[in-house]
Each structure stands twice: as C-alpha cells, then as structure tokens.
Design an enzyme around this catalytic site. Structure first.
Site, PDB file in Angstrom:
ATOM      1  N   LYS A   1       0.841  -1.209   0.000  1.00  0.00           N
ATOM      2  CA  LYS A   1       0.000   0.000   0.000  1.00  0.00           C
ATOM      3  C   LYS A   1       0.873   1.256   0.000  1.00  0.00           C
ATOM      4  O   LYS A   1       0.632   2.188  -0.753  1.00  0.00           O
ATOM      5  CB  LYS A   1      -0.902   0.001   1.240  1.00  0.00           C
ATOM      6  CG  LYS A   1      -1.595   1.324   1.498  1.00  0.00           C
ATOM      7  CD  LYS A   1      -2.453   1.287   2.731  1.00  0.00           C
ATOM      8  CE  LYS A   1      -1.806   1.776   3.990  1.00  0.00           C
ATOM      9  NZ  LYS A   1      -1.525   3.211   4.088  1.00  0.00           N
ATOM     10  N   ASN A   2       1.885   1.252   0.845  1.00  0.00           N
ATOM     11  CA  ASN A   2       2.683   2.471   0.988  1.00  0.00           C
ATOM     12  C   ASN A   2       3.610   2.722  -0.195  1.00  0.00           C
ATOM     13  O   ASN A   2       4.260   3.756  -0.260  1.00  0.00           O
ATOM     14  CB  ASN A   2       3.483   2.440   2.300  1.00  0.00           C
ATOM     15  CG  ASN A   2       2.567   2.622   3.499  1.00  0.00           C
ATOM     16  OD1 ASN A   2       1.380   2.902   3.342  1.00  0.00           O
ATOM     17  ND2 ASN A   2       3.115   2.467   4.694  1.00  0.00           N
TER      18      ASN A   2
ATOM     19  N   CYS B   1      -5.730   8.028   9.449  1.00  0.00           N
ATOM     20  CA  CYS B   1      -5.909   7.491  10.796  1.00  0.00           C
ATOM     21  C   CYS B   1      -5.606   8.557  11.839  1.00  0.00           C
ATOM     22  O   CYS B   1      -4.677   9.340  11.670  1.00  0.00           O
ATOM     23  CB  CYS B   1      -4.954   6.316  11.033  1.00  0.00           C
ATOM     24  SG  CYS B   1      -5.373   4.845  10.125  1.00  0.00           S
TER      25      CYS B   1
ATOM     26  N   ARG C   1      -0.808  15.017  12.997  1.00  0.00           N
ATOM     27  CA  ARG C   1       0.065  14.625  11.882  1.00  0.00           C
ATOM     28  C   ARG C   1       0.213  15.827  10.967  1.00  0.00           C
ATOM     29  O   ARG C   1      -0.396  15.897   9.908  1.00  0.00           O
ATOM     30  CB  ARG C   1      -0.514  13.409  11.156  1.00  0.00           C
ATOM     31  CG  ARG C   1      -0.530  12.174  12.032  1.00  0.00           C
ATOM     32  CD  ARG C   1      -1.162  10.991  11.327  1.00  0.00           C
ATOM     33  NE  ARG C   1      -0.268  10.334  10.404  1.00  0.00           N
ATOM     34  CZ  ARG C   1      -0.597   9.263   9.706  1.00  0.00           C
ATOM     35  NH1 ARG C   1      -1.806   8.731   9.824  1.00  0.00           N
ATOM     36  NH2 ARG C   1       0.267   8.706   8.877  1.00  0.00           N
TER      37      ARG C   1
ATOM     38  N   ASP D   1       4.057   0.635  12.002  1.00  0.00           N
ATOM     39  CA  ASP D   1       2.818   0.025  11.491  1.00  0.00           C
ATOM     40  C   ASP D   1       2.652  -1.430  11.930  1.00  0.00           C
ATOM     41  O   ASP D   1       1.546  -1.981  11.859  1.00  0.00           O
ATOM     42  CB  ASP D   1       2.790   0.097   9.951  1.00  0.00           C
ATOM     43  CG  ASP D   1       2.527   1.495   9.456  1.00  0.00           C
ATOM     44  OD1 ASP D   1       2.193   2.378  10.264  1.00  0.00           O
ATOM     45  OD2 ASP D   1       2.656   1.731   8.231  1.00  0.00           O
TER      46      ASP D   1
ATOM     47  N   ARG E   1      -8.730  -0.251   4.256  1.00  0.00           N
ATOM     48  CA  ARG E   1      -7.829   0.733   3.647  1.00  0.00           C
ATOM     49  C   ARG E   1      -6.462   0.110   3.352  1.00  0.00           C
ATOM     50  O   ARG E   1      -5.716   0.621   2.507  1.00  0.00           O
ATOM     51  CB  ARG E   1      -7.627   1.920   4.600  1.00  0.00           C
ATOM     52  CG  ARG E   1      -8.866   2.772   4.786  1.00  0.00           C
ATOM     53  CD  ARG E   1      -8.553   3.998   5.613  1.00  0.00           C
ATOM     54  NE  ARG E   1      -7.245   4.492   5.227  1.00  0.00           N
ATOM     55  CZ  ARG E   1      -6.317   4.917   6.086  1.00  0.00           C
ATOM     56  NH1 ARG E   1      -6.569   4.941   7.365  1.00  0.00           N
ATOM     57  NH2 ARG E   1      -5.160   5.330   5.656  1.00  0.00           N
TER      58      ARG E   1
HETATM   59  C1  UD1 Z   1       4.059   6.843   6.192  1.00  0.00           C
HETATM   60  C2  UD1 Z   1       3.234   5.592   5.978  1.00  0.00           C
HETATM   61  C3  UD1 Z   1       2.614   5.143   7.296  1.00  0.00           C
HETATM   62  C4  UD1 Z   1       3.702   4.960   8.346  1.00  0.00           C
HETATM   63  C5  UD1 Z   1       4.569   6.209   8.451  1.00  0.00           C
HETATM   64  C6  UD1 Z   1       5.750   6.014   9.370  1.00  0.00           C
HETATM   65  C7  UD1 Z   1       2.489   5.869   3.709  1.00  0.00           C
HETATM   66  C8  UD1 Z   1       1.352   6.063   2.783  1.00  0.00           C
HETATM   67  N1  UD1 Z   1       2.191   5.880   5.018  1.00  0.00           N
HETATM   68  O1  UD1 Z   1       3.166   7.852   6.659  1.00  0.00           O
HETATM   69  O2  UD1 Z   1       1.946   3.903   7.066  1.00  0.00           O
HETATM   70  O3  UD1 Z   1       3.094   4.739   9.597  1.00  0.00           O
HETATM   71  O4  UD1 Z   1       5.078   6.574   7.153  1.00  0.00           O
HETATM   72  O5  UD1 Z   1       6.520   4.939   8.958  1.00  0.00           O
HETATM   73  O6  UD1 Z   1       3.608   5.639   3.291  1.00  0.00           O
HETATM   74  N2  UD1 Z   1       5.482  14.648  10.708  1.00  0.00           N
HETATM   75  C9  UD1 Z   1       5.514  15.975  11.048  1.00  0.00           C
HETATM   76  N3  UD1 Z   1       5.494  16.897  10.033  1.00  0.00           N
HETATM   77  C10 UD1 Z   1       5.446  16.531   8.718  1.00  0.00           C
HETATM   78  C11 UD1 Z   1       5.429  15.156   8.390  1.00  0.00           C
HETATM   79  C12 UD1 Z   1       5.441  14.238   9.407  1.00  0.00           C
HETATM   80  O7  UD1 Z   1       5.552  16.340  12.212  1.00  0.00           O
HETATM   81  O8  UD1 Z   1       5.424  17.424   7.845  1.00  0.00           O
HETATM   82  C13 UD1 Z   1       5.468  13.646  11.781  1.00  0.00           C
HETATM   83  C14 UD1 Z   1       4.146  12.880  11.802  1.00  0.00           C
HETATM   84  O9  UD1 Z   1       3.188  13.585  12.542  1.00  0.00           O
HETATM   85  C15 UD1 Z   1       4.530  11.579  12.440  1.00  0.00           C
HETATM   86  C16 UD1 Z   1       5.964  11.385  11.951  1.00  0.00           C
HETATM   87  O10 UD1 Z   1       6.424  12.651  11.509  1.00  0.00           O
HETATM   88  O11 UD1 Z   1       4.536  11.713  13.834  1.00  0.00           O
HETATM   89  C17 UD1 Z   1       6.074  10.361  10.831  1.00  0.00           C
HETATM   90  O12 UD1 Z   1       5.370  10.793   9.735  1.00  0.00           O
HETATM   91  P1  UD1 Z   1       5.741  10.378   8.241  1.00  0.00           P
HETATM   92  O13 UD1 Z   1       7.015   9.614   8.210  1.00  0.00           O
HETATM   93  O14 UD1 Z   1       5.612  11.595   7.414  1.00  0.00           O
HETATM   94  O15 UD1 Z   1       4.568   9.377   7.932  1.00  0.00           O
HETATM   95  P2  UD1 Z   1       3.614   9.370   6.681  1.00  0.00           P
HETATM   96  O16 UD1 Z   1       4.386   9.658   5.447  1.00  0.00           O
HETATM   97  O17 UD1 Z   1       2.396  10.145   6.962  1.00  0.00           O
END
Ligand code: UD1
Length: 417
Positions: free
Chosen positions: A22-23, A116, A121, A306, A398
């Site tokens: 998915k990711n 979620c 986030r 995850d 999802r």
């Molecule tokens: C992706 C994955 C998700 C996984 C996560 C961490 C996809 C579609 N989803 O989510 O399944 O759980 O990586 O491995 O690939 N953060 C900030 N500011 C930002 C961006 C992120 O503070 O601009 C924080 C988030 O709130 C969170 C952490 O960084 O606490 C990790 O987020 P991130 O690595 O960006 O996860 P996703 O890309 O949303």
C-alpha cells in the site's frame, strides 16, 4: 463487508501470498501526475486507499483502468491543480500529490488531509521543503494555495525528521524542478526506493533513493513506464503475528527478506522460529510466546510503527511482561481500549505500552479505531476463546486485501457479515 465474526482458538497453518505494498502504490500513483503517456503498475493491491488515490487522479483529469492487480494510467498535463476537499479527507496520502502537481503545473490547491487519527500529523516538513524550492504558500478559506509559476527550483533540504511522505513529496517535486535538489536526513523506507526506481524508469535523474541522502536532478519531461510494486512488508508482518498468537506455522510468500530484519529479530525473541527460503518467510510459533522486554518502533530499518499494534496483540498472551515504545506517532496505542475487551492487560503511558501477558483471551465485540489497530483486534480475536464480532472494518479495508479469506485459508474460523 461490515463485520467479521471470528471463532478463536484455531492454530493457523499453511501459506499465504502477500500483495503489493500500500505504501508504495500510493506514492507511485501520485507520481504519474509528473508523466506523459501510459504507465502500467503491476502487483497493485485492491484497497480503498488505492481507489481514493485513483479518484484524485481522475479529478485532475488523468485516466486509469484496473485489471486485476494491474493498474494502467494515462498521464497528461493535468486539467486541474486542485484536489477537492472530499477526496483530501479520504486519506493522509492525498498530501503526496502536492509535490507532483506543483512540479508539473506550477500551482496546487489542497486542504488538510485525512487519515488514521494517530495523534497530530502536521505537514510542516512538506511545506517548508516546498517553500525552500521556491513555492509561495497562502491559506484561504481552509485551503492551502501553492504557487510556483516559474517552476520549482532545486534546493538543499535537511529534514528535521526523516518523514516518509515528505521525502516522497520532495522527490516528486524535484523530478521536474529547475536544477538539483538534495534531501538530507531522508527517510530510508523501501517504499521510497520503489518510487525512485519507477521514476528513473520514467526518465528521472535520481540517485540515493532508500538512503539518507537523495539527489534529484530535475529533467524537462518524464514519460510513462511499467513497474511492479514491491510486496507489503506490513501485511506480511500481520500474518506473522497471526501465526505467532495462535501457536501456528505459516509461510508468508512473496516477501523481500531484507525488509524483515527488525521484525524477524523480535518474533525470534518471542520464541518463534523464523527462516527465509526463496522469497518466502516461514514462521513457526511455540505454544506460548515469550515476553519481549523492550521493543522500540523506529524509522526503517528499525521495527516499523505500522507493525507495532499486531505485535502488541500477539504479546498480550506471552509469558511475562513486554514493553513497546512508540517513537513515531503519539496515539498509536489508541486501539488498546478495544483490545482490553478481550481480557488483555495493557497499560499505556503516553507512547509506552506495558503488556502483562495473560494465558487466555476471551471473545468480545469490538470496533476498529484505525487501520493497524483494527488488524491488531483481528489478531487478538484469532486467539480469543469464543465468538468475537469485529466492526468498523472500513479502517482495515484501507490497507488489507482479502484478509478474511487469507486467514480462512490458514485455518481460521472467520466469516464476513
Ligand atoms: C508513512 C506511511 C505510514 C507509516 C509512516 C511512518 C504511507 C502512505 N504511510 O506515513 O503507514 O506509519 O510513514 O513509517 O507511506 N510529521 C511531522 N510533520 C510533517 C510530516 C510528518 O511532524 O510534515 C510527523 C508525523 O506527525 C509523524 C511522523 O512525523 O509523527 C512520521 O510521519 P511520516 O514519516 O511523514 O509518515 P507518513 O508519510 O504520513
């Protein structure tokens, strides 16, 4: 499908094949906004998040069709640079269209993404990177409006945190930018390498995908290509947890063994035998798992956040006390209130869960609260004595294709209602 009815207590055995990740498929779909011509993505999972991404593509004027696990996308210059709010709200990954739309058209309009509820986030890392690349951002009526009419410019970007989504967004933004973009402290998840592998096939000039420094030299034009999505390591870890909690022996087929170092280590510590053979992982669990004193979820190649919830469920019946510390999301353990209904003894202190293993779980009605937490409840129900009813399955759909069918193949007593 609204509910799953699971009669627990069956020892799982047999083999199950893993779908595409998915990711990976989500950012791959986003990246087709950068292209011209036809792309074919093989090994795509059929998930509500995938349809959500395809609906966004459609709203931008791109065409797609799905044939089994193949998705064909016809890319052209987008007719719109705005993602409708209703589609933004469907999932957090909708924000990953941003870099591609902005890079291709010089404009983009989005609203806050859904997804979620695992704590706040924010998208500040995405935004500050795009600003560094020359985008102007303003807010109007709940919408974020991006402008980079002369095109984005390459930049040196140091991420405060190796965010997966931000790394992918910057890669896509940089692919058609003027000059070279370098991302330092980039996320190293395998799904990022999958994205750069695809973009390179499309004509992009990128090196270092999957390492902590990614260099993207902008090119003028990218064309469609054919690509096979990597297998889903989180789906695989979920079946490993299902085997572990039921004292079973399961072959999880079609994995990339190198993606499982941290996961295998923890299941071994819990007393399971884990081996790899020709792209399969074989896990055989003892009658009762050992507690694992300390697991900390980390960015890749650490233990994935995850997979934390399904591991937690498995450890709820281990012999002794286990501790899982979550380092990525604030509210990863929100689902444990529902898990407690099965008789699991879990105390959550902020980002730390202390799990006092019990010898038995008993069936309970419960509701999924998020994607991975929902999978964790299903894992618990496989062990629980009696008949559990699990509702709110939309969260699980999802991220898991054919979960109930696959578990049934492994011997679980499970029906969909
Ligand atoms: C992706 C994955 C998700 C996984 C996560 C961490 C996809 C579609 N989803 O989510 O399944 O759980 O990586 O491995 O690939 N953060 C900030 N500011 C930002 C961006 C992120 O503070 O601009 C924080 C988030 O709130 C969170 C952490 O960084 O606490 C990790 O987020 P991130 O690595 O960006 O996860 P996703 O890309 O949303």
């Amino acid at each position: 499908m609204q509910n799953l009815i699971i009669k627990g207590g069956k020892r799982l055995s047999g083999a199950v094949s893993i779908h595409g990740a998915k990711n990976s498929v989500l950012p791959l779909i986003c990246s087709t906004v950068l292209l011209t011509g036809k792309s074919v993505l093989h090994n795509c999972p059929e998930l509500t998040d995938v349809y959500a991404a395809l609906n966004i593509l459609e709203s931008l004027g791109l065409g797609w069709s799905m044939n089994g696990a193949d998705i064909e996308i016809i890319s052209k210059y987008p007719e719109s640079a705005e993602i409708p709010e209703s589609l933004m709200l469907k999932m957090r990954s909708s924000v990953m269209f941003l870099g591609a739309i902005l890079s291709r058209t010089g404009h983009a309009v989005i609203s806050a993404p859904g997804g979620c509820r695992l704590g706040p986030r924010p998208i500040d890392i995405h935004l500050s990177a795009l600003k560094k690349m020359g985008a102007n951002v303003r807010e109007n009526g709940g919408k974020l409006i991006f402008d980079a009419s002369g095109g984005l410019d390459g930049a040196e970007i140091v991420l405060d945190f190796p965010s997966v989504g931000a790394t992918e967004n910057i890669i896509m933004a940089g692919a058609l930018a003027n000059g070279t973009t370098t991302v330092y402290n980039a996320a190293r998840e395998p799904e990022i390498k999958d994205l750069t592998d695809f973009l390179i096939k499309c004509g992009a000039d990128i090196s270092g995908g999957g390492t902590d420094t990614v260099v993207i030299r902008g090119v003028r034009r990218l064309t469609g290509a054919e690509h096979t999505v990597i297998p889903d390591r989180i789906e695989a870890a979920t079946y490993m947890a299902a085997a572990a909690i039921t004292g079973g022996s399961v072959t999880v087929k079609n994995v990339i063994p190198g993606h499982f170092t941290a996961v295998s280590e923890i299941f071994r510590e819990a007393g399971c035998e884990v081996s790899f053979l020709d792209g399969d992982v074989i896990i055989t669990a003892p009658e009762r798992l050992n507690a694992v004193k300390s697991v900390k979820t980390r960015v890749y190649p650490g233990f994935p956040t995850d997979a934390g919830p399904v591991l937690l469920s498995a450890l709820s019946v281990a012999c002794g006390t286990s501790v899982i510390s979550e380092s990525i999301f604030e509210n990863r353990f929100g689902f444990t209130d529902e898990l407690s209904r099965f008789g699991a003894r879990i105390k959550v202190f902020g980002r730390v869960a202390v799990i006092d293993g019990v010898s038995e779980l008993s069936a309970a009605p419960c509701n999924c609260t998020d994607l991975r937490g929902g999978a964790a409840l299903i894992i618990a129900a496989l062990k629980a004595n009696g008949e559990s009813r699990i509702g709110n399955l939309c969260h699980v759909m999802r991220g898991y294709q054919d979960l109930a069918n696959n578990l049934r193949t492994l011997g679980a007593d499970i029906i969909e209602l």
